[in-house]
Each structure stands twice: as structure tokens, then as C-alpha cells.
Motif scaffolding. Structure first.
Motif, PDB file in Angstrom:
ATOM      1  N   PRO A   1       0.843  -1.210   0.000  1.00 48.72           N
ATOM      2  CA  PRO A   1       0.000   0.000   0.000  1.00 48.72           C
ATOM      3  C   PRO A   1       0.872   1.252   0.000  1.00 48.72           C
ATOM      4  O   PRO A   1       1.962   1.261   0.584  1.00 48.72           O
ATOM      5  CB  PRO A   1      -0.787  -0.126   1.321  1.00 48.72           C
ATOM      6  CG  PRO A   1      -0.735  -1.578   1.663  1.00 48.72           C
ATOM      7  CD  PRO A   1       0.576  -2.094   1.144  1.00 48.72           C
ATOM      8  N   PRO A   2       0.431   2.305  -0.653  1.00 46.10           N
ATOM      9  CA  PRO A   2       1.243   3.547  -0.701  1.00 46.10           C
ATOM     10  C   PRO A   2       1.578   4.088   0.683  1.00 46.10           C
ATOM     11  O   PRO A   2       2.662   4.620   0.898  1.00 46.10           O
ATOM     12  CB  PRO A   2       0.338   4.522  -1.482  1.00 46.10           C
ATOM     13  CG  PRO A   2      -0.586   3.637  -2.270  1.00 46.10           C
ATOM     14  CD  PRO A   2      -0.813   2.418  -1.442  1.00 46.10           C
ATOM     15  N   GLU A   3       0.631   3.938   1.637  1.00 46.14           N
ATOM     16  CA  GLU A   3       0.881   4.468   2.975  1.00 46.14           C
ATOM     17  C   GLU A   3       1.950   3.676   3.724  1.00 46.14           C
ATOM     18  O   GLU A   3       2.508   4.162   4.716  1.00 46.14           O
ATOM     19  CB  GLU A   3      -0.416   4.462   3.803  1.00 46.14           C
ATOM     20  CG  GLU A   3      -1.532   5.321   3.233  1.00 46.14           C
ATOM     21  CD  GLU A   3      -2.314   4.585   2.145  1.00 46.14           C
ATOM     22  OE1 GLU A   3      -1.922   3.433   1.832  1.00 46.14           O
ATOM     23  OE2 GLU A   3      -3.286   5.157   1.619  1.00 46.14           O
TER      24      GLU A   3
ATOM     25  N   PHE B   1      -2.215  -2.281   8.429  1.00 47.60           N
ATOM     26  CA  PHE B   1      -1.982  -2.959   7.157  1.00 47.60           C
ATOM     27  C   PHE B   1      -1.824  -4.471   7.326  1.00 47.60           C
ATOM     28  O   PHE B   1      -1.211  -5.121   6.478  1.00 47.60           O
ATOM     29  CB  PHE B   1      -0.728  -2.385   6.487  1.00 47.60           C
ATOM     30  CG  PHE B   1      -0.778  -0.908   6.259  1.00 47.60           C
ATOM     31  CD1 PHE B   1      -1.537  -0.386   5.223  1.00 47.60           C
ATOM     32  CD2 PHE B   1      -0.091  -0.032   7.087  1.00 47.60           C
ATOM     33  CE1 PHE B   1      -1.592   0.986   5.013  1.00 47.60           C
ATOM     34  CE2 PHE B   1      -0.136   1.328   6.889  1.00 47.60           C
ATOM     35  CZ  PHE B   1      -0.901   1.837   5.837  1.00 47.60           C
ATOM     36  N   SER B   2      -2.352  -5.041   8.422  1.00 43.16           N
ATOM     37  CA  SER B   2      -2.166  -6.476   8.655  1.00 43.16           C
ATOM     38  C   SER B   2      -2.858  -7.326   7.585  1.00 43.16           C
ATOM     39  O   SER B   2      -2.444  -8.469   7.339  1.00 43.16           O
ATOM     40  CB  SER B   2      -2.709  -6.849  10.044  1.00 43.16           C
ATOM     41  OG  SER B   2      -4.082  -6.492  10.150  1.00 43.16           O
ATOM     42  N   ASP B   3      -3.903  -6.787   6.974  1.00 39.28           N
ATOM     43  CA  ASP B   3      -4.622  -7.539   5.946  1.00 39.28           C
ATOM     44  C   ASP B   3      -4.072  -7.277   4.538  1.00 39.28           C
ATOM     45  O   ASP B   3      -4.696  -7.682   3.548  1.00 39.28           O
ATOM     46  CB  ASP B   3      -6.113  -7.188   5.982  1.00 39.28           C
ATOM     47  CG  ASP B   3      -6.772  -7.614   7.289  1.00 39.28           C
ATOM     48  OD1 ASP B   3      -6.275  -8.596   7.880  1.00 39.28           O
ATOM     49  OD2 ASP B   3      -7.739  -6.970   7.710  1.00 39.28           O
ATOM     50  N   SER B   4      -2.940  -6.608   4.466  1.00 36.63           N
ATOM     51  CA  SER B   4      -2.366  -6.283   3.160  1.00 36.63           C
ATOM     52  C   SER B   4      -1.994  -7.554   2.392  1.00 36.63           C
ATOM     53  O   SER B   4      -1.517  -8.542   2.964  1.00 36.63           O
ATOM     54  CB  SER B   4      -1.134  -5.399   3.343  1.00 36.63           C
ATOM     55  OG  SER B   4      -0.442  -5.240   2.120  1.00 36.63           O
ATOM     56  N   VAL B   5      -2.204  -7.510   1.091  1.00 36.12           N
ATOM     57  CA  VAL B   5      -1.853  -8.649   0.233  1.00 36.12           C
ATOM     58  C   VAL B   5      -0.341  -8.899   0.270  1.00 36.12           C
ATOM     59  O   VAL B   5       0.101 -10.046   0.161  1.00 36.12           O
ATOM     60  CB  VAL B   5      -2.319  -8.376  -1.216  1.00 36.12           C
ATOM     61  CG1 VAL B   5      -1.956  -9.542  -2.127  1.00 36.12           C
ATOM     62  CG2 VAL B   5      -3.811  -8.113  -1.250  1.00 36.12           C
ATOM     63  N   PHE B   6       0.432  -7.848   0.477  1.00 37.47           N
ATOM     64  CA  PHE B   6       1.883  -7.994   0.525  1.00 37.47           C
ATOM     65  C   PHE B   6       2.308  -8.926   1.657  1.00 37.47           C
ATOM     66  O   PHE B   6       3.099  -9.858   1.457  1.00 37.47           O
ATOM     67  CB  PHE B   6       2.526  -6.618   0.709  1.00 37.47           C
ATOM     68  CG  PHE B   6       3.999  -6.675   1.024  1.00 37.47           C
ATOM     69  CD1 PHE B   6       4.937  -6.975   0.050  1.00 37.47           C
ATOM     70  CD2 PHE B   6       4.437  -6.436   2.324  1.00 37.47           C
ATOM     71  CE1 PHE B   6       6.296  -7.033   0.355  1.00 37.47           C
ATOM     72  CE2 PHE B   6       5.782  -6.489   2.631  1.00 37.47           C
ATOM     73  CZ  PHE B   6       6.704  -6.787   1.642  1.00 37.47           C
TER      74      PHE B   6
ATOM     75  N   GLN C   1       4.021 -14.210   3.752  1.00 36.64           N
ATOM     76  CA  GLN C   1       3.774 -15.329   4.665  1.00 36.64           C
ATOM     77  C   GLN C   1       3.603 -16.634   3.891  1.00 36.64           C
ATOM     78  O   GLN C   1       4.061 -17.695   4.330  1.00 36.64           O
ATOM     79  CB  GLN C   1       2.530 -15.037   5.512  1.00 36.64           C
ATOM     80  CG  GLN C   1       2.224 -16.112   6.542  1.00 36.64           C
ATOM     81  CD  GLN C   1       1.029 -15.746   7.407  1.00 36.64           C
ATOM     82  OE1 GLN C   1       0.558 -14.609   7.391  1.00 36.64           O
ATOM     83  NE2 GLN C   1       0.536 -16.699   8.167  1.00 36.64           N
ATOM     84  N   ARG C   2       2.961 -16.551   2.724  1.00 33.84           N
ATOM     85  CA  ARG C   2       2.773 -17.762   1.915  1.00 33.84           C
ATOM     86  C   ARG C   2       4.114 -18.278   1.398  1.00 33.84           C
ATOM     87  O   ARG C   2       4.378 -19.481   1.417  1.00 33.84           O
ATOM     88  CB  ARG C   2       1.839 -17.441   0.739  1.00 33.84           C
ATOM     89  CG  ARG C   2       1.466 -18.659  -0.092  1.00 33.84           C
ATOM     90  CD  ARG C   2       0.755 -18.238  -1.366  1.00 33.84           C
ATOM     91  NE  ARG C   2       1.629 -17.462  -2.238  1.00 33.84           N
ATOM     92  CZ  ARG C   2       2.540 -18.018  -3.031  1.00 33.84           C
ATOM     93  NH1 ARG C   2       2.734 -19.323  -3.051  1.00 33.84           N
ATOM     94  NH2 ARG C   2       3.293 -17.243  -3.810  1.00 33.84           N
ATOM     95  N   LYS C   3       4.967 -17.373   0.949  1.00 31.53           N
ATOM     96  CA  LYS C   3       6.274 -17.802   0.449  1.00 31.53           C
ATOM     97  C   LYS C   3       7.117 -18.440   1.545  1.00 31.53           C
ATOM     98  O   LYS C   3       7.836 -19.416   1.308  1.00 31.53           O
ATOM     99  CB  LYS C   3       7.022 -16.600  -0.133  1.00 31.53           C
ATOM    100  CG  LYS C   3       6.453 -16.086  -1.451  1.00 31.53           C
ATOM    101  CD  LYS C   3       7.286 -14.925  -1.981  1.00 31.53           C
ATOM    102  CE  LYS C   3       6.754 -14.415  -3.311  1.00 31.53           C
ATOM    103  NZ  LYS C   3       7.568 -13.278  -3.824  1.00 31.53           N
TER     104      LYS C   3
END
Length: 972
Positions: free
Chosen positions: A482-484, A552-557, A562-564
Motif C-alpha cells: 500500500p502507498p501508505e 496494514f495487517s490484511d495487506s496482500v503484501f 507469509q505464503r512464500k
């Protein structure tokens, strides 16, 4: 045809030929007719007719356009089309309304005469016009009605299309979300390798289910719209129903799967409970065998007692041990993977080995008990008795029994240091292992845990830095951030990289060098203790980091990282690792110290433990310090934060204080005090609402006291938890009540240390400065007469300085040094800034004055009753302009400093008000300063208080070149 033409000269002649009823009013007749009005009316009717025709054509054209419009396939286009058509429809309706109003106005003008006069009869033209307008209005109303019906159908179709597109879009989003949670759920395949691991997975599963419930709820809510579509006769109901059914199926499948996972994990938890009970039972059994001294079992009572202990212990195995291995395999077949199955086999083998050892110990003890019960025969032993006997003596018998048990113990896979103790015990042939050898094994066990957990900690830090922090700088991942959140890596991770490098490059390697000498590991901690200060910076940043994570805990990043990494836990769990690790060290050091009390490195371990606890305290204090708000200065300039805590505070200032709110209070103020090396801050604690670190309190700054002008009174009558902090020679007094007497004692001791160190530093600086002034000050008189103080005076000064130094080591200077003041408390008291300190402190008159009269006599400085002058600051009580130096004058109220005594009764004096210096005879000085006491006087506690006081003085601050910034300017 010839028409006769009659020339008429007047209206009356016209009336002779034509009846008045056929003539208009302007010709003197009675006929109601106006040609202009007829033209105006006719023109309006024809315009209205044209308007009606154009409106009908436009409506027809618009209807054709609507009918030929194709329905869009997305929500945005459908919404835009509906808005466009609605806007055009509204414009058409407005045109129809305007046309209807125009027709109504024309019809009203035609029927106006009848409306005004009911007896009025419309002529034929008017009647024709009325009929024409009414027909046009009816045609217009019919056209509008037809258009409204068509529009309702078209609008309904567009609205149904928009609803369908919204449903389809929501369906795609919900289905994608369900696919994601289902994929994540499929990752919960691990059944755990220990009870704690299973509990952790169950907690993760519960958190996952809680987060997934919102997705499932949305899916079920969307699927429930099927009935609404059916009831509204939606044109696309055939395509909606299958999608709703699919959503119901996905939700049910997800709920069923998550419930199955939970049941599997509960089953795994049940199995691990059983395994841990069995392991614990085996360890307790091995300890029991190891704790039975074989030499005491040679007696009948000892053997029977040992047998009873074994039988009692074996009775506890009913609910703790694995009974049948095959049944375990059958009952838990659906969760047994290779690792878990191997673990079950090892536990079962250990249980069998332990039971085998118990059986052999029972056999041995029973033989020993039976041997002791046979009566002693007074006859010589028969030779065959030695042949039949399995062993020649009890000692050999014990050795064989122990050797058999030792062979069984060696087959056990010991997983704890406790089991290693037993193995070592049995391998020594049954001899009792002393406590030191037991402790050595336990120390090694603690050391192994310390190193293993340190390695795991370093690996986890590296994993976070490479898997998260480095990815924030990866251009391929930039679109997911996210930009923020961009450029905020330092806030999120703090100085974790610095912590990692310290542990990986330094501390872990140092620890590994002590693996063979665990009792000396305290030295490793002490050598690196300064580096552990980096944790203070990390913990201070933790509130900002946690706040950023929550945003930003729900961020896709983060989800992709975490998946990797294939982590079951999210990033915030790993960001907490440094905080957990620094608190873990003190637990391991305590454990190591418990097993190393008589070892060489015990003192280092104790010092290391104290230092680690000090760091934890400093970290905790700093977390409170950063919550201070409203302080204008730099807190770092106040020196190290020594103590902090909450207290009840009363104020008891002098009368006439400028601040009314600081007058004595009956109700205490709740204040949080921060003790620094250079100041003590008074703050008001304010609880904050929020989550996590945001819920931590903040501290609103109220005022502060400069430690250079602070004193303390250790005891306050009536309450063992109270003490006083006073300022400027008790100009301001704060009565502080601690939560417990222990807290009070800790604070008083810490303040005493600060003030004592300041006093000592001031004395040393003052002596050094006096020496410099003695060597460098210009002397107006000849060197032979007044070059320097006399040697006797220097010697006397040194003696008095030594006496002052001796005072600091006395527990109670009031009782020990001055018996005539038995009520005085112990410790130092030194007024600050105020020059009339004698009003508050009725004790010793000067820092240079001897402790008692006998000491004064030994100094031999003056006769009885004579006032002795000493270096210091004094207030002038009368004017003087007759000094040796003509320019040197003093006036009443000036502050002067007596620097040194010369020869011939002269004193070298500096006027602090004007900055000038000069020589004044001692006799004149006594008249000038009168009874004014030195501002450097060392006084006892205030009369009437059985307590001890401690402070530094303003004169010390002056002599030490302390900064002139006054904390009294910013307090309150």
C-alpha cells in the motif's frame, strides 16, 4: 355583378344600415368580438397543436431508442445507462408538463368570460377553439400515459439488469474469497509434533476461522438472495439459482472441512497428552530409581521401603502409560504420520524399558529383603552353599543388580538432562552419584537449551529480515505494498537488523565457546552487556510498529510473504520475538545459577542476572518515559532515567507562594515520578483507550525539580511509606507517599546516591577551582604581605574538608557528631539558592565550621565568643566604600564571596552583584555581614522532624560551573 357602394360619414349612418347586434363595440354595437384577441387565441392554439405533435414525435423516437438498447454486462455500464435514460425520461416528462401547462393556459383564456360571468354565452368561434384545445390536451395525456407505462417496463428491466450485475460481481468476489480461505485451510495439514505445537495450531485455526467467518457470512447472505430474485420475477432467475446453490455448497464444504481439521487437531492433542503423560511418568520413574540409594537398601527396612515406593509409583501408571500400542495405532490411524508414529514408538519403547528396569529392581529388592529375613546361623558355612548362591556377598549382588539395570537404562533414548543423570548413575555400577555430578548434567542441559534456542532465534530473525524486510525493497513486490506503507520499513522493523547482526556475529559465537563450561557462561553475558542496550531502542519503537501493523495487517503484501515463507504465524508474532527473547535470558540465567551456586562462575552468573534484570527495568522505564507529553525540553539532557513510579503527593510550600494551586492540599495528587540524574519530573498519568500498545497510559508533564537544588527527608511522622522531597531550602515541599515501605526505601536510597555523588563532585570541583584562583588571581598588595593564605589556614582548611568528608560516611551525623541534637536524623542536608537558610535549618552554621566546640579548640582559630570568618557567600547588611581598593564598594543587600584571607587581617572579597574584587579588613567584614550566614552552610534537618535530609546547594552548582538553566522556570 355590380355592388352598390354607399359612402357613410358617421357611425350613426352605419347603424342605419346594420343592426347594432351585428356591430362590434368599437362601432357602437353590442357584438362581443375583438379581432386582435381572435388572432392571439388562434395563434396560441396553432402553436399548442404544433407542440403536441412535436412531443409525440420525440416520445416515439425516445421509446424506439430505449427498446433498441442492449443491456450492458458490468455494473458500472449498467448504472451509467440507467442514469442516462432516467435523465432523458425526466427531460421528456418536463416537456410534457410544460405543454400541458400551455394547453391549460389557452383553455383558461377561452373560458375566462364564462368563469367571470356564468350568464355569458360563448360564440361559435370560442366554442370551436375550446373544443380544439380540449382535444389536443386529451391527446397529450394519452401520449404521456403510454410513455409512462413503457418507461416503467424499461426501468424495471434496467434495474433488474443492474441487480443482476451486482449479484454477479459480488458472486465473483465472494467465490474468490472462499477459494482463498479454502486454500489456506488446506495448508492446515500439520497435526503437530508436541502438545504445545498442537495448541498453537489450534489457536491459529481458531483465529483463521474467526477471520474467515466474515467471508462465509457474506457468501451465505448473497446466496440467500435467491428467493428475492424469484419473488421479483427476475428475467435471469435461471442463471442466478445455480450460483446461489454453488455458494451454499462452498460454505457448507468450508464449514465441514474446518470442523474436521479441528477434530483432527483435538485428537492429536489427546494423543500428545497421552504421550506427555507417559513421558512424564517414565521420567518420574527413572528419577525414583536414581534417587533410591543402593547402600541404604541393604537393610530390611530400606529394601521394603524402596519396594513400597516402587509399587506405589507403578499404581499411578494406570492413567499415565500406553497400554497397547496396536490400539493406539487403530484409534489414531487418521492422524499418525511417519514422524508422529516414530515418536509414539520411541515413547512406548522408553516406557517398556522403564518398566523392565522396575521389574529388575523389584526382583533385586525382594531378594535383598528375603536375605535379611533369614536368621543368622552360628555354624560354619557349607561349601555347597557358595555354589548355589548366585553371588558371594551382598556387595557383589548389588553390583550385578546395578549392572543389569545399567544395561537396560542404556537402551532408553533420554530426551532430558534428568534422564542423563540416571544413566550416569547406573553406569557407575550402582554407586550413589553425588549432588555435584547431578548439577553438572543439569547445567549442561540448561546450556544446551540456551544455545539451541539462540540458534533458533537467530534463524527466525534472518527469516523475517529476508522474507519481509528485504521484500519491501523488491521492485517485483512493490505493486502489492500500500502507498501508505512504503518507506516505513524502519518503523515496522525497528532496529531488528542490528539485533540480528549482534546475535549472529557476536553473541551466538561467544555462547558456543562456553558449551563445555556452562557454569562460566555468566562472563559471556557480562562481556556483551553493553550491546544488549540495543533492545531498549527496539522496545521503544514497538508501539509505533504495532500501530502500523494493525493498519496494514490484511495487506496482500504480507499475505504473499507469509505464503512464500510457509509460516503458520503472521508477521506480528515474529516482531514480538526480540521482546520475548530478552525476557527469556533472565529465566535461563536463574536456572543456571540455581545449579551453579558452588561453582567458580557463580558470582558472574549473579552479576549477569542482575545486569539483565537491570536492562529489563531500563526497557520498561523507557517505555514509560516515551509516553511523557507536554515537556518542552529534551529528556535526554536530564541524564539517565533511574526510577519511575506512581505516588500520592501532597504539597506543603512556604506561605506567600506565587502559585495558589500549589498550596497545601488535604487531598493527595496522583503523580507519576520520573527520577533522572539531573532532575525529577512530576507527571499526571492518563489512561488511553485503544488496543495493544495504544492502550498504554500517557503521562502529562506538570513540573520538574533540578536535582542540584533538591533535598529529601526520609521519614515523615505517622506514615512509614511517606518521605519528603524539598526544593530551594524547603521553599517548595512535596510529601510523597509510596505504595509500600519497600518502594519508599528504594527511592530514598536512589535519591541519596544521586545527591551524594553530586555533592562529592561539587566539592572536588570547588577545591580545584579554589586552587586555580589561588594561583592565578592578581593581588594588589605586595607578595610578601598577602600573596596567599597562610599555611596554617590551608592546613586547617584541609582538616575541616576531611571532617566534612567523614560526615558523609556516618549513619546518623546528628547523634554521632553532635550529641546535643539527639533528635536529628541521619544524612546530609544542604540548602539551595536561598541565602537565609538559617530560617529553616537550625544546625551547623557553615560547611567549614567544626562539628563541636572541642574540635574548634583544637583548631586554635580565635578566642572564645569570637566569630570566625570562613570562605563562602554572604549578604551585606550595611554600605561600605573604604576598601583598600578605592573602586571597591559594597551596598546593603549585595551578595559577596569571601575568597581567601591574607595577612594583616585582610580578606580578598568579590562583590557578586557588581563583579568587582578587593581587599577588606576582617573587622570591617564582621560589621558588614553581621549575623548573615554563609550560603554554603552544611545544616542538619529541620528542627522538629526526626528524619534525614540530603541535597546539594546552589553554591556547589556555581563552583562546579553547572549550567545556569533553572528548572524552577519550567516546573508546574
Amino acid at each position: 355583378m355590380k355592388v352598390p357602394i354607399i359612402m357613410l360619414g358617421s357611425v350613426s349612418e352605419l347603424q342605419g344600415y346594420i343592426d347594432k347586434t351585428q356591430l362590434t363595440e368599437d362601432l357602437g354595437g353590442t357584438l362581443d368580438y375583438c379581432h386582435n384577441r381572435w388572432l392571439s387565441c388562434r395563434t396560441a392554439i396553432e402553436g399548442f397543436a404544433q407542440k403536441v405533435k412535436q412531443t409525440a414525435q420525440i416520445l416515439q423516437s425516445f421509446g424506439t431508442e430505449l427498446a433498441e438498447t442492449e443491456l450492458p454486462n458490468d455494473v458500472q455500464s449498467t448504472s451509467s445507462l440507467l442514469a442516462t435514460h432516467t435523465e432523458k425520461k425526466d427531460k421528456m416528462k418536463e416537456d410534457i408538463r410544460v405543454a400541458v401547462e400551455q394547453g391549460d393556459d389557452i383553455l383558461g383564456s377561452i373560458t375566462k368570460p364564462v368563469t367571470e360571468n356564468p350568464d355569458y354565452k360563448l360564440n361559435q368561434d370560442q366554442l370551436d377553439n375550446q373544443t380544439t384545445v380540449e382535444r389536443l390536451l386529451a391527446q397529450l395525456h394519452e401520449t404521456e400515459t403510454a410513455f409512462d407505462e413503457f418507461w416503467m417496463k424499461h426501468q424495471q428491466k434496467l434495474e433488474q439488469c443492474l441487480r443482476l450485475r451486482n449479484f454477479e460481481q459480488n458472486f465473483r468476489e465472494v467465490k474468490a474469497a472462499l477459494d482463498i480461505v479454502s486454500e489456506r485451510l488446506s495448508a492446515f495439514t500439520d497435526v503437530g509434533n508436541s502438545r504445545s505445537h498442537v495448541e498453537h495450531i489450534l489457536k491459529d485455526l481458531a483465529n483463521f476461522k474467526e477471520k474467515s467467518d466474515e467471508t462465509v457470512r457474506k457468501a451465505k447472505m448473497l446466496a440467500s438472495e435467491r428467493d428475492a430474485f424469484i419473488q421479483s420475477n427476475h428475467y435471469a432467475v435461471d442463471s442466478i439459482i445455480p450460483k446461489c446453490s454453488e455458494l451454499h455448497h462452498l460454505c457448507d464444504a468450508f464449514t465441514t472441512e474446518i470442523e474436521q481439521r479441528r477434530k483432527l487437531l483435538n485428537k492429536s492433542l489427546e494423543l500428545h497428552d497421552l504421550l506427555e503423560k507417559s513421558m512424564k511418568w517414565c521420567d518420574e520413574g527413572i528419577y525414583l530409581l536414581a534417587s533410591q540409594p543402593v547402600d541404604k537398601c541393604q537393610s530390611q527396612d530400606g529394601a521394603e521401603s524402596a519396594l513400597q515406593e516402587i509399587e506405589k509409583f507403578l499404581d499411578t501408571g494406570a492413567g499415565n502409560k500406553i497400554k497397547e500400542l496396536n490400539k493406539i495405532y487403530e484409534e489414531y490411524a487418521h492422524i499418525l504420520n511417519e514422524d508422529l508414529k516414530d515418536h509414539v514408538q520411541k515413547v512406548f519403547q522408553k516406557q517398556e524399558s522403564m518398566e523392565e528396569m522396575f521389574q529388575k529392581r523389584q526382583v533385586s529388592l525382594k531378594k535383598l529383603a528375603a536375605k535379611q529375613t533369614r536368621p543368622v546361623q552360628p555354624v560354619a558355612p557349607r561349601p555347597e552353599a557358595f555354589v548355589k548362591s548366585p553371588c558371594t556377598s551382598p556387595g557383589l549382588q548389588r553390583e550385578n543388580v546395578s549392572n543389569s539395570e545399567s544395561s537396560a537404562l542404556r537402551r532408553v533414548n533420554y530426551r532430558k538432562g534428568k534422564s542423563e543423570v540416571t544413566e550416569l548413575h547406573q553406569s557407575r555400577g550402582g554407586s550413589t552419584m553425588d549432588d555435584e555430578e547431578n548439577l553438572a548434567v543439569l547445567r549442561q542441559h540448561v546450556m544446551n537449551e540456551l544455545i539451541e534456542t539462540e540458534r533458533a532465534y537467530v534463524e527466525e530473525l534472518l527469516c523475517v529480515l529476508e522474507g519481509y524486510a528485504a521484500e519491501m525493497d523488491n521492485p517485483l513486490m512493490a505493486h502489492l505494498i500500500p502507498p501508505e506503507l512504503q518507506n516505513k520499513k524502519d518503523i515496522l522493523f525497528g532496529n531488528m537488523e542490528e539485533i540480528y547482526h549482534f546475535h549472529n556475529r557476536i553473541f551466538l559465537r561467544e555462547l558456543e565457546t562456553y558449551v563445555e563450561y556452562p557454569e562460566l557462561v555468566g562472563r559471556c553475558f557480562l562481556d556483551q552487556m553493553e550491546d544488549f542496550q540495543i533492545y531498549e531502542k527496539y522496545c521503544q519503537n514497538k508501539p509505533r510498529s504495532e500501530s502500523l501493523w494493525r493498519q496494514f495487517s490484511d495487506s496482500v503484501f504480507f499475505q504473499e510473504c507469509q505464503r512464500k515463507l510457509d509460516h503458520k504465524l503472521s508477521l506480528d508474532s515474529y516482531l514480538l520475538k526480540p521482546v520475548q527473547r530478552i525476557t527469556k535470558y533472565q529465566l535461563l540465567l536463574k536456572e543456571m545459577l540455581k545449579y551453579s551456586k558452588n561453582c567458580e562462575g557463580a558470582e558472574d552468573l549473579q552479576e549477569a542476572l542482575t545486569s539483565i534484570l537491570g536492562i529489563l527495568k531500563a526497557v520498561n522505564d523507557s517505555m514509560h518515559q516515551i509516553a511523557i507529553t507536554g515537556y518542552d525540553g529534551n529528556l535526554n539532557e536530564l541524564g539517565k532515567l533511574l526510577m519511575q513510579g506512581s505516588f500520592n503527593v501532597w504539597t506543603d510550600h512556604k506561605k506567600g507562594h506565587t502559585k495558589v494551586k500549589d498550596l497545601a492540599r488535604f487531598k493527595p495528587m496522583q503523580r507519576h515520578l520520573f527520577l533522572h540524574e539531573k532532575a525529577v519530573l512530576f507527571c499526571k498519568k492518563r489512561e488511553e483507550n485503544g488496543e495493544g500498545y495504544e492502550k498504554a497510559p500517557s503521562y502529562s508533564y506538570k513540573h520538574s525539580l533540578n536535582m542540584a537544588a533538591v533535598g529529601i527527608t526520609e521519614n515523615v511522622k505517622g506514615d512509614a511509606k511517606k518521605f519528603e522531597i524539598w526544593y530551594n531550602a524547603r521553599e517548595e515541599v512535596y510529601i510523597v507517599q509510596a505504595p509500600t515501605p519497600e518502594v519508599k526505601a528504594t527511592w530514598v536510597n536512589e535519591i541519596r546516591k544521586v545527591l551524594t555523588s553530586q555533592l562529592q563532585a561539587c566539592r572536588e570541583a570547588s577545591q580545584h577551582r579554589t586552587l586555580e584562583q589561588t594561583q592565578s588571581l592578581p593581588l594588589p598588595l605586595p607578595a610578601s604581605s598577602c600573596a596567599s593564605p597562610s599555611r596554617n589556614h590551608i592546613r586547617n582548611t584541609k582538616k575541616m574538608e576531611e571532617k566534612k568528608a567523614d560526615l558523609t560516611s556516618l549513619e546518623g551525623c546528628g547523634t554521632a557528631g553532635a550529641p546535643k541534637y539527639p533528635e536529628k536524623g541521619k544524612g546530609w542536608a544542604k540548602p539551595s539558592h536561598s541565602l537565609d537558610a538559617s530560617e529553616e535549618n537550625d544546625g551547623w552554621s557553615s560547611a567549614e565550621e567544626p562539628l563541636n566546640s572541642s574540635d574548634a579548640e583544637e583548631e586554635g582559630a580565635g578566642g572564645a565568643g569570637e566569630i570566625k570568618l570562613t570562605p563562602g557567600k554572604y549578604t551585606v547588611v550595611t554600605d561600605y566604600d573604604k576598601g583598600v581598593s578605592e573602586e571597591f564598594t559594597v551596598k546593603s543587600g549585595d551578595l559577596v564571596q569571601l575568597i581567601r584571607e591574607g595577612e594583616d587581617g585582610l580578606w580578598f572579597v568579590k562583590n557578586l552583584s557588581s563583579g568587582r574584587e578587593g581587599w577588606i579588613p576582617a573587622s570591617n567584614l564582621l560589621m558588614l555581614i553581621g549575623n548573615s550566614k554563609s550560603a554554603q552552610s552544611l545544616s542538619s534537618s529541620e528542627s522538629g522532624t526526626a528524619s534525614s535530609n540530603l541535597s546539594t546547594s546552589s553554591s556547589c552548582s556555581d563552583s562546579c560551573n553547572v549550567s545556569s538553566t533553572s528548572f524552577s522556570d519550567i516546573k508546574g
